[in-house]
Design a protein around this motif. Structure first.
Motif: not given
Length: 514
Positions: A225-227, A231-236, A301-304, A310-315
């Motif tokens: 899910l994280c990856v 990827a959907k956020a263009d790794w940014s 786990f914390s990194l995930l 963080a990725a949910t914001l741009p996606v």
């Protein structure tokens, strides 16, 4: 009976007053001795015949405990405090390191003796007084068992309606439902309730195999899910997820409160970790499993958690800290099915290790010959339904005054137990005296109760409750566990020697296990 049981036959065991079981009672085969009082012992509570958990089994235990919907939501909620991503990350790591330290402390006496948490509490509270901490911990576990099952069933409701929109009316309690829960909610709650009960009923061997699988399986799915989101956020992604601006002093106090929140989240499993450490082959295995399962596992786990949030914001254009809601945004039926299975597995894993095994031992300790480990667990399961946790959860005020009141005792119980084992009795335990009502027994104290332990717990709990509820002190409510634990530790270490509770007074000339 256990293969090296001192009884020559089931008839002899029955004559001694012990209930006869086929094999072990589910918790593992314990060694009963003729000198053990039937009012204090059964095969589930007796010292284990064989301790065979490796470090990996302990590691998997913590993976199952950490990798839950509640765990991700709790970690994600730290952003709401106004902290940046790196600050949240620091709080998570510092908090889990504190948990590691305390878990190693509470693990040792049970691993050394092979007995569960309520039995080791007999050294501190007395052979009868141990029912006080056992019942408190058991009630907390029952409440949380129901709430965790309900939250997971609510998550399943969301995913099921997402897959089959026609079921939406049955997820609405105002259209189809009773006792405060929708028809679909009853179905999913019952499904999870039965699944958990089935895993539990097969015994600790199956539970061990289940958590060995569940922890890594949930990890794989959450990593995917994280990856996917990255990827959907263009790794940014932008790791500054909070809109709040905290000053220097406010940042420090907020980070301290967040760290305390992490410790409090694990306070329940931490208190009764002896229920699991008793299975460890050696204390070194337990410590190794704790190391890999807590700081190392929690680091990843914390990194995930941080990266996924963080990725949910741009996606999706907004911050989402609930993984169920995150998955619900995905337009893929296979992803939704996989998520439903994953979150169900995660819930079963954490509920069994945190809220099922504990009350099973705790309630069995109250009446060993009438309540087996399996029976104790089912009492907890039935009790969780009778609480109608969906109604409890819908009232924040009610859940605050019930769970926080019970939770205020967790810190004191922990502090008193640690003070007794490490300071007062200097890591010595007379195992046989844990199962006797003889007045000469080391843990008989006064009619089976140890007054200093009860007084210390009461004093510490009163202080912890004051921090939670008394106006003017509520600013420190995040630290209630530390307040209760610290005061309980100091109060018992001060009161016990003055009441004649010491190694010299009680354990001289007795066969002890260090």
């Amino acid at each position: 009976m256990a293969t090296d049981s001192p009884f020559r036959s089931d008839e002899e065991a029955a004559a001694a007053g012990f209930a006869v079981t086929q094999g072990d009672g589910g918790a593992g085969a314990g060694v009963l001795k003729p000198s053990y009082d039937p009012r204090l012992a059964n095969e589930d509570l007796a010292p284990l015949e064989k301790q065979d958990w490796s470090w990996y089994n302990i590691f998997a235990f913590w993976m199952s405990d950490v990798h839950s919907v509640g765990g991700y939501v709790t970690a994600g909620s730290l952003f709401a405090l106004g902290l940046t991503s790196w600050q949240v990350f620091v709080c998570l790591i510092v908090g889990i390191t504190i948990v590691l330290f305390f878990c190693n402390l509470v693990a040792k006496p049970s691993q050394r003796t092979g007995v569960p948490y309520p039995v080791i509490c007999r050294t501190t509270f007395g052979v009868l007084g141990a029912n006080i901490p056992a019942i408190i911990r058991g009630l907390i576990a029952v409440a949380w068992y129901g709430i965790q099952t309900y939250l997971a069933s609510a998550s399943l409701d969301i995913l099921i309606v997402r897959m089959w929109p026609g079921l939406a009316p049955y997820a609405d309690v105002t259209q189809h439902g009773f006792l405060g829960l929708s028809t679909l909610g009853w179905v999913t709650f019952a499904l999870l309730w039965v699944a958990q009960a089935c895993v539990f009923w097969t015994g600790m061997k199956t539970i061990r195999r289940f958590i060995d699988f569940a922890g890594p399986a949930v990890y794989v799915v959450m990593t995917v899910l994280c990856v996917y989101l990255l990827a959907k956020a263009d790794w940014s992604v932008n790791l500054s997820l909070s809109d709040a601006e905290l000053s220097g002093g406010k940042t420090v106090t907020t980070m301290l409160a967040a760290t305390a929140l992490v410790v409090s989240y694990f306070s329940g499993p931490m208190l009764n970790f002896g229920d699991f450490s008793r299975y460890g082959r050696t204390f070194a295995d337990v410590r190794k499993g704790n190391f890999w399962g807590l700081p190392v596992n929690f680091l990843f786990f914390s990194l995930l958690t941080v990266l996924t949030a963080a990725a949910t914001l741009p996606v999706y254009g907004r911050l989402i800290t609930d993984p169920v809601e995150t998955v619900g945004q995905i337009d893929n039926i296979y992803a939704l099915v996989l998520a439903a299975v994953t979150f169900t597995t995660a819930t079963i894993g954490i509920n069994i290790v945190a809220n099922f095994v504990s009350p099973a031992f705790d309630f069995s300790n109250v009446a060993p010959q009438k309540i087996t480990w399996r029976t104790g667990g089912m009492i907890a399961a039935v009790g969780s339904v009778l609480l109608t946790p969906w109604n409890l959860y819908k009232s924040p005020e009610t859940i605050h005054y019930t769970l926080d009141t019970l939770g205020a005792f967790i810190g004191p119980l922990f502090g008193v137990l640690i003070a007794h084992y490490y300071v007062v009795h200097q890591q010595q335990v007379c195992v046989d005296d844990l199962y006797t009502l003889d007045e000469q027994g080391a843990y008989h104290y006064k009619r089976g109760y140890n007054p200093p332990a009860i007084w210390a717990t009461g004093i510490a709990a009163a202080c912890a409750l004051a921090v939670v509820f008394v106006p003017g002190l509520t600013r420190f409510d995040d630290y209630s566990w530390f307040v209760g634990c610290g005061i309980g530790f100091v109060a018992y270490a001060f009161l016990a020697p003055r009441a004649g509770v010491s190694v010299e007074a009680q354990l001289t000339d007795k066969e002890v296990r260090v």
